[in-house]
Motif scaffolding. Sequence first.
Motif, PDB file in Angstrom:
ATOM      1  N   THR A   1      41.645  35.683  18.268  1.00 46.41           N
ATOM      2  CA  THR A   1      41.545  35.206  16.991  1.00 46.41           C
ATOM      3  C   THR A   1      43.158  33.811  16.988  1.00 46.41           C
ATOM      4  N   ARG A   2      44.158  34.278  17.404  1.00 45.34           N
ATOM      5  CA  ARG A   2      45.695  33.729  17.129  1.00 45.34           C
ATOM      6  C   ARG A   2      45.268  32.355  17.914  1.00 45.34           C
ATOM      7  N   LYS A   3      44.936  32.267  19.351  1.00 41.55           N
ATOM      8  CA  LYS A   3      44.857  31.599  19.871  1.00 41.55           C
ATOM      9  C   LYS A   3      43.231  29.996  19.401  1.00 41.55           C
ATOM     10  N   ARG A   4      42.499  30.974  19.041  1.00 38.05           N
ATOM     11  CA  ARG A   4      42.244  29.855  18.774  1.00 38.05           C
ATOM     12  C   ARG A   4      42.125  29.010  17.240  1.00 38.05           C
ATOM     13  N   PHE A   5      43.101  29.851  16.516  1.00 37.08           N
ATOM     14  CA  PHE A   5      44.020  29.467  15.310  1.00 37.08           C
ATOM     15  C   PHE A   5      44.957  28.050  15.209  1.00 37.08           C
ATOM     16  N   TYR A   6      45.693  28.694  16.303  1.00 35.85           N
ATOM     17  CA  TYR A   6      46.987  27.891  16.541  1.00 35.85           C
ATOM     18  C   TYR A   6      46.705  26.404  17.651  1.00 35.85           C
ATOM     19  N   GLY A   7      45.451  26.984  18.836  1.00 34.12           N
ATOM     20  CA  GLY A   7      45.549  26.109  20.230  1.00 34.12           C
ATOM     21  C   GLY A   7      46.576  27.002  21.081  1.00 34.12           C
ATOM     22  N   ASP A   8      47.234  25.908  21.614  1.00 35.78           N
ATOM     23  CA  ASP A   8      47.463  25.672  22.793  1.00 35.78           C
ATOM     24  C   ASP A   8      48.765  25.916  22.391  1.00 35.78           C
ATOM     25  N   GLY A   9      48.968  25.821  21.449  1.00 39.16           N
ATOM     26  CA  GLY A   9      50.593  25.170  20.780  1.00 39.16           C
ATOM     27  C   GLY A   9      51.259  24.183  20.763  1.00 39.16           C
ATOM     28  N   MET A  10      51.395  23.274  21.446  1.00 35.13           N
ATOM     29  CA  MET A  10      50.852  22.256  21.960  1.00 35.13           C
ATOM     30  C   MET A  10      50.542  21.482  20.390  1.00 35.13           C
ATOM     31  N   VAL A  11      51.716  20.105  19.792  1.00 31.63           N
ATOM     32  CA  VAL A  11      51.943  19.826  18.087  1.00 31.63           C
ATOM     33  C   VAL A  11      51.594  18.299  18.418  1.00 31.63           C
ATOM     34  N   PRO A  12      50.092  18.159  18.614  1.00 30.24           N
ATOM     35  CA  PRO A  12      50.090  16.755  18.338  1.00 30.24           C
ATOM     36  C   PRO A  12      50.774  15.624  18.168  1.00 30.24           C
ATOM     37  N   TYR A  13      51.009  15.548  17.072  1.00 31.92           N
ATOM     38  CA  TYR A  13      52.205  14.868  16.292  1.00 31.92           C
ATOM     39  C   TYR A  13      52.954  14.506  16.265  1.00 31.92           C
ATOM     40  N   THR A  14      54.142  14.418  16.859  1.00 28.90           N
ATOM     41  CA  THR A  14      56.032  14.058  16.574  1.00 28.90           C
ATOM     42  C   THR A  14      56.131  13.432  15.520  1.00 28.90           C
ATOM     43  N   PRO A  15      56.738  13.378  14.506  1.00 24.98           N
ATOM     44  CA  PRO A  15      57.637  12.518  13.479  1.00 24.98           C
ATOM     45  C   PRO A  15      58.189  12.551  13.991  1.00 24.98           C
TER      46      PRO A  15
END
Length: 87
Positions: free
Chosen positions: A66-80
Amino acid sequence: MRTILPILCVLALTACGEPDTQVPPRIPSIDELAADPDALKKLRQQCKLGRDELGDQLCNRVAEATRKRFYGDGMVPYTPSDEPPRF
């Protein structure tokens, strides 16, 4: 004496057999659970209601999936950007 010895041998041989143990069911991996959202939802509900019946190992894997589905791979697609925005 002669009749007791064969009976004792038979009893000893039957006692040395393998015990009747049940093979536990295969527990799906975290990736398998994360890939099937319907099964994951059902297992989450079952873990809420009866964790003792399902076992800690399965419920821990369900929580991790469940945690893996919610957070995904942990990589943020947007970097400010480094510069703050001007308003």
